[in-house]
Structure formats: structure tokens, C-alpha cells
Design a protein around this motif. Structure first.
Motif, short mmCIF file in Angstrom:
data_model
loop_
_atom_site.label_atom_id
_atom_site.label_comp_id
_atom_site.label_asym_id
_atom_site.label_seq_id
_atom_site.Cartn_x
_atom_site.Cartn_y
_atom_site.Cartn_z
N ILE A 1 -88.72 9.72 42.04
CA ILE A 1 -87.54 9.08 43.03
C ILE A 1 -88.94 8.07 43.45
N ASN A 2 -90.12 8.96 43.84
CA ASN A 2 -90.98 7.97 44.44
C ASN A 2 -91.54 6.82 43.60
N GLU A 3 -91.87 7.08 42.44
CA GLU A 3 -92.08 5.88 41.18
C GLU A 3 -90.76 5.10 41.39
N LEU A 4 -90.12 5.16 41.50
CA LEU A 4 -88.66 3.88 41.63
C LEU A 4 -88.95 3.04 42.60
N LYS A 5 -89.28 4.25 44.09
CA LYS A 5 -89.55 3.37 45.14
C LYS A 5 -90.37 3.00 45.61
N ASP A 6 -92.10 3.13 44.83
CA ASP A 6 -92.73 2.16 44.46
C ASP A 6 -92.75 1.12 43.89
N ASN A 7 -91.32 0.94 42.45
CA ASN A 7 -91.33 -0.26 41.67
C ASN A 7 -90.34 -1.29 42.54
N GLY A 8 -89.77 -0.84 43.54
CA GLY A 8 -89.00 -1.70 44.15
C GLY A 8 -90.24 -2.21 45.76
N LYS A 9 -90.57 -1.57 46.21
CA LYS A 9 -91.75 -1.53 46.61
C LYS A 9 -92.61 -2.57 46.69
N PHE A 10 -93.09 -2.62 45.64
CA PHE A 10 -94.40 -3.82 44.83
C PHE A 10 -93.16 -4.93 44.21
N ILE B 1 -93.44 -9.54 35.44
CA ILE B 1 -94.34 -8.54 36.44
C ILE B 1 -92.74 -7.61 36.95
N GLY B 2 -91.56 -8.48 37.78
CA GLY B 2 -90.42 -8.11 37.77
C GLY B 2 -89.66 -6.56 36.40
N GLN B 3 -89.33 -7.59 35.00
CA GLN B 3 -88.75 -6.88 34.21
C GLN B 3 -89.67 -5.99 33.60
N ASN B 4 -91.05 -6.35 33.83
CA ASN B 4 -91.97 -4.96 33.41
C ASN B 4 -92.10 -3.25 34.05
N LEU B 5 -91.42 -3.75 35.44
CA LEU B 5 -91.38 -3.04 36.62
C LEU B 5 -89.39 -2.26 36.68
N GLY B 6 -88.73 -3.28 34.99
CA GLY B 6 -87.54 -2.50 35.20
C GLY B 6 -86.61 -3.29 35.85
N GLU C 1 -83.62 -6.47 36.39
CA GLU C 1 -83.31 -7.47 35.22
C GLU C 1 -83.94 -8.61 35.25
N LYS C 2 -83.49 -9.63 34.34
CA LYS C 2 -84.71 -11.03 34.31
C LYS C 2 -84.09 -11.73 35.56
N LYS C 3 -82.25 -12.08 34.97
CA LYS C 3 -81.14 -12.69 35.94
C LYS C 3 -81.99 -11.96 37.70
N PHE C 4 -82.11 -10.71 37.94
CA PHE C 4 -81.92 -10.16 39.42
C PHE C 4 -83.35 -10.55 39.81
N CYS C 5 -84.48 -11.14 39.21
CA CYS C 5 -85.60 -11.76 39.54
C CYS C 5 -85.65 -13.24 39.82
N GLU C 6 -84.76 -14.08 38.79
CA GLU C 6 -84.30 -15.15 39.38
C GLU C 6 -83.83 -15.80 40.36
N ILE C 7 -82.94 -14.75 40.55
CA ILE C 7 -82.27 -15.34 41.21
C ILE C 7 -83.16 -14.52 42.51
N ALA C 8 -83.68 -13.81 43.14
CA ALA C 8 -84.37 -12.84 43.96
C ALA C 8 -85.71 -14.44 44.39
N ILE C 9 -86.06 -15.24 43.47
CA ILE C 9 -87.49 -15.63 43.75
C ILE C 9 -86.66 -17.43 43.83
#
Length: 116
Positions: A3-12, A37-42, A44-52
């Protein structure tokens, strides 16, 4: 993955987005890095594109420096953040100050920001 690793990925990832937003523009190089980096953290590419794409207009992203669950993750974030901030060949005062605030919150000494 814990859980901590998942939370850290989101924070990162959120923290990288905040850092990219600091100079009020996101270059194509920064976009490519953030997606990779987003994809390496798990994420989805589309999520990253929208967030950016929504990043500069999103006033609801808290700019509070993250507190990671361990020093290794914090150090990794600072090094990655430094790389991202320099990808446009310019480390702005705002980017540097924010990286320093993340280091301070995580009790990480980062002398390399002054020397590199």
C-alpha cells in the motif's frame, strides 16, 4: 506491491506534475518524460496525457511537498525531479525551491543542487 508503495507512486507522479507546472509551461520533452515515468509507475498512457494536458489549468492540485514513506523514494524523486526540471535546459528558481522543499520535508540532504 505494498500500500505504501502504491501511495508513493501516486505522490511521486503528482509531485512531478507540480514540478513541471512551476515554470508555467510544459515542453514537449517534459511531456515525453512525464508520460514515460508515469507508465513506469504503472499509470496508463492516456491517464498521463490527460493529467499533463489539464495541468496548467488545474488549480486544485495541492502544491504541498510530498512526504514519502522512505528516504530512498524521496531521494529518487529529487533526482528524477532534477532531471525533469533540467530537461528544458533551465532550472528555474521556483523549480529549485520546490525541490529543496521536498528534500526538507523528507529530511534529505541535497548538496548536488548547488554543485550541478
Amino acid at each position: 506491491m505494498t500500500i505504501n508503495e502504491l501511495k508513493d507512486n501516486g505522490k511521486f507522479y503528482r509531485a512531478l506534475l507540480i514540478l513541471a507546472k512551476k515554470n508555467k509551461s510544459i515542453s514537449l520533452t517534459e511531456t515525453k518524460i512525464l508520460i514515460a515515468i508515469g507508465q513506469n509507475l504503472g499509470f496508463e498512457k492516456k491517464f498521463c496525457e490527460i493529467a499533463i494536458s489539464e495541468l496548467l489549468e488545474n488549480e486544485y492540485i495541492s502544491e504541498k511537498p510530498p512526504r514519502f514513506s522512505n528516504p530512498h523514494t524521496a531521494r529518487s524523486f529529487i533526482e528524477t525531479g532534477f532531471y525533469l526540471a533540467l530537461s528544458d535546459n533551465n532550472l528555474s528558481k521556483e523549480e529549485k525551491q520546490w525541490l529543496l522543499s521536498v528534500a526538507d520535508r523528507n529530511e534529505i540532504k541535497i548538496d548536488f543542487l548547488d554543485s550541478e
